[in-house]
Design a protein around this motif. Structure first.
Motif, PDB file in Angstrom:
ATOM      1  N   SER A   1      -9.094   4.099   5.943  1.00 26.29           N
ATOM      2  CA  SER A   1      -8.440   3.097   5.574  1.00 26.29           C
ATOM      3  C   SER A   1      -6.793   3.403   5.732  1.00 26.29           C
ATOM      4  N   PHE A   2      -6.205   4.341   5.214  1.00 26.02           N
ATOM      5  CA  PHE A   2      -4.812   4.696   5.325  1.00 26.02           C
ATOM      6  C   PHE A   2      -4.592   5.266   6.692  1.00 26.02           C
ATOM      7  N   PRO A   3      -5.214   6.429   7.209  1.00 27.83           N
ATOM      8  CA  PRO A   3      -5.015   7.126   8.469  1.00 27.83           C
ATOM      9  C   PRO A   3      -4.964   6.356   9.611  1.00 27.83           C
TER      10      PRO A   3
ATOM     11  N   GLU B   1      -6.009 -10.160   8.391  1.00 32.03           N
ATOM     12  CA  GLU B   1      -6.590  -8.761   8.726  1.00 32.03           C
ATOM     13  C   GLU B   1      -5.208  -7.880   8.714  1.00 32.03           C
ATOM     14  N   GLN B   2      -4.316  -7.900   9.555  1.00 35.37           N
ATOM     15  CA  GLN B   2      -3.105  -7.010   9.488  1.00 35.37           C
ATOM     16  C   GLN B   2      -2.098  -7.008   8.075  1.00 35.37           C
ATOM     17  N   GLY B   3      -2.416  -8.055   7.395  1.00 37.66           N
ATOM     18  CA  GLY B   3      -1.735  -8.216   5.959  1.00 37.66           C
ATOM     19  C   GLY B   3      -2.470  -7.326   5.134  1.00 37.66           C
ATOM     20  N   ARG B   4      -3.766  -7.322   5.307  1.00 41.88           N
ATOM     21  CA  ARG B   4      -4.721  -6.762   4.360  1.00 41.88           C
ATOM     22  C   ARG B   4      -4.620  -5.185   4.752  1.00 41.88           C
ATOM     23  N   ALA B   5      -4.688  -4.969   6.089  1.00 46.73           N
ATOM     24  CA  ALA B   5      -4.453  -3.550   6.304  1.00 46.73           C
ATOM     25  C   ALA B   5      -3.017  -2.799   5.902  1.00 46.73           C
ATOM     26  N   ILE B   6      -2.110  -3.642   5.878  1.00 45.99           N
ATOM     27  CA  ILE B   6      -0.899  -3.091   5.585  1.00 45.99           C
ATOM     28  C   ILE B   6      -0.734  -2.695   4.226  1.00 45.99           C
ATOM     29  N   VAL B   7      -1.574  -3.215   3.265  1.00 43.95           N
ATOM     30  CA  VAL B   7      -1.645  -2.873   2.061  1.00 43.95           C
ATOM     31  C   VAL B   7      -1.899  -1.054   1.931  1.00 43.95           C
ATOM     32  N   SER B   8      -2.933  -0.736   2.754  1.00 40.48           N
ATOM     33  CA  SER B   8      -3.215   0.457   2.905  1.00 40.48           C
ATOM     34  C   SER B   8      -1.892   1.277   3.025  1.00 40.48           C
ATOM     35  N   VAL B   9      -1.107   1.006   3.877  1.00 42.79           N
ATOM     36  CA  VAL B   9       0.026   1.595   4.258  1.00 42.79           C
ATOM     37  C   VAL B   9       1.023   1.962   2.845  1.00 42.79           C
ATOM     38  N   ALA B  10       0.997   0.756   2.464  1.00 42.52           N
ATOM     39  CA  ALA B  10       1.898   0.868   1.106  1.00 42.52           C
ATOM     40  C   ALA B  10       1.287   1.574   0.007  1.00 42.52           C
TER      41      ALA B  10
END
Length: 330
Positions: free
Chosen positions: A91-93, A253-262
């Motif tokens: 998820s994060f990488p 989708e992009q908003g949920r993915a950015i949670v991984s970055v946070a």
């Protein structure tokens, strides 16, 4: 599609499914069958909404309801350790890897601004005079800059640095909802601050002190900030260019993915803060302190490239919804 008519026609079904999900531990046999049937029906409604509507609120509401219903229907959950492993290996990488152009661009632009600003400040006595009195500048370059890293206990200093850097990264992510434009201001301010400080240190003949203190932790710290900025800018750009998907779906989708970055950057910035508190002010020789910083940066970039590229090749996106409920619908 007439959204009002669609909602009016199916609202009772959604409400009933929501009631069953909330009571999932106390359902009769008939109600369990009804739960499964309504779950399938509402999953179809979600598919129709995604394909025929750009109402982000409706899609988000149905996606949440379907996800909770799926959890109630399937029952079993993956062990926590497996989810943790998946987060750090997928998820994060993969989110970091897929947005590499954005944070590389933020890195290069910020570095260019910092270098130009530093050269301008170092080569212009007039600019230096506008920044402070000779006594203030002398106090900064001879005492304050170096003392900053050692004047507080390592533990409290690490916590302070971590919270500050996490706040900067969180700003970069939060500002994505404004098309990412405020992120550019945050990056500009950060680059100007580094450039001005570096220029003043260079003018005083203390470039070695500047780079010897800022490099050990700065490489990883700034990379984390640039990654947050790049992910935020990418999300902001999705508003303008969602690609072939409906804008609401692309943003979700992009908003949920950015949670991984946070979440991932919380740990990355913690490591950076520990280096800044324990390594930067340590009595180790300059080459050893810089070497630790370079090693930490190399490990992080290698991790992102290795796991991120592998996950991207497998079709992963970093979306926290691992299997969005999309079924064929006429």
């Amino acid at each position: 599609m007439d959204i009002d008519a669609f909602v009016t026609a199916h609202q009772p079904t959604w409400d009933r499914l929501d009631q069953l999900v909330k009571r999932r531990r106390h359902l009769s046999g008939a109600e369990v069958d009804e739960l499964v049937e309504l779950y399938e029906r509402v999953a179809t409604h979600l598919s129709i909404a995604r394909s025929s509507s750009r109402d982000g609120l409706l899609i988000g509401r149905l996606a949440s309801l379907v996800a909770r219903a799926r959890s109630a229907v399937t029952g079993a959950h993956a062990p926590l350790w497996r989810e943790v492993v998946r987060f750090w290996t997928v998820s994060f990488p993969v989110v970091a890897y897929r947005s590499w152009r954005w944070w590389l661009g933020a890195t290069l632009a910020s570095a260019a601004i910092a270098v130009v600003t530093g050269m301008w400040v170092a080569g212009s006595p007039e600019v230096q005079a506008s920044l402070g009195t000779p006594e203030e500048i002398r106090q900064l370059v001879e005492h304050d800059f170096a003392d900053y890293y050692s004047e507080n206990p390592a533990g409290s200093f690490a916590a302070h640095v971590w919270l500050n850097n996490a706040w900067v990264a969180a700003q970069c992510i939060a500002f994505s909802i404004l098309l990412g434009l405020p992120i550019l201001y945050v990056l500009l301010q950060n680059a100007l601050n580094v450039g001005v400080l570096g220029g003043l240190m260079a003018a005083a003949g203390k470039s070695d002190v500047f780079f010897g203190l800022i490099t050990p932790h700065g490489l990883l710290e700034l990379t984390a900030v640039f990654l947050a900025a790049g992910a935020g800018l990418k999300l902001g750009w999705t508003v303008i260019d969602p690609g072939p998907r409906p804008r609401g779906q692309a943003l979700a989708e992009q908003g949920r993915a950015i949670v991984s970055v946070a979440l991932g950057l919380v740990v990355v910035l913690l490591v950076s803060g520990l280096i800044e508190a324990l390594v930067t002010p340590s009595p180790l020789p300059t080459w050893a302190r810089i070497g630790i910083g370079v090693l930490a940066e190399a490990v992080f970039l290698t991790y992102v490239v290795y796991f991120g590229r592998r996950a991207a090749a497998a079709g992963e996106t970093g979306d926290v919804e691992r299997a969005p409920d999309v079924v064929p619908a006429a």
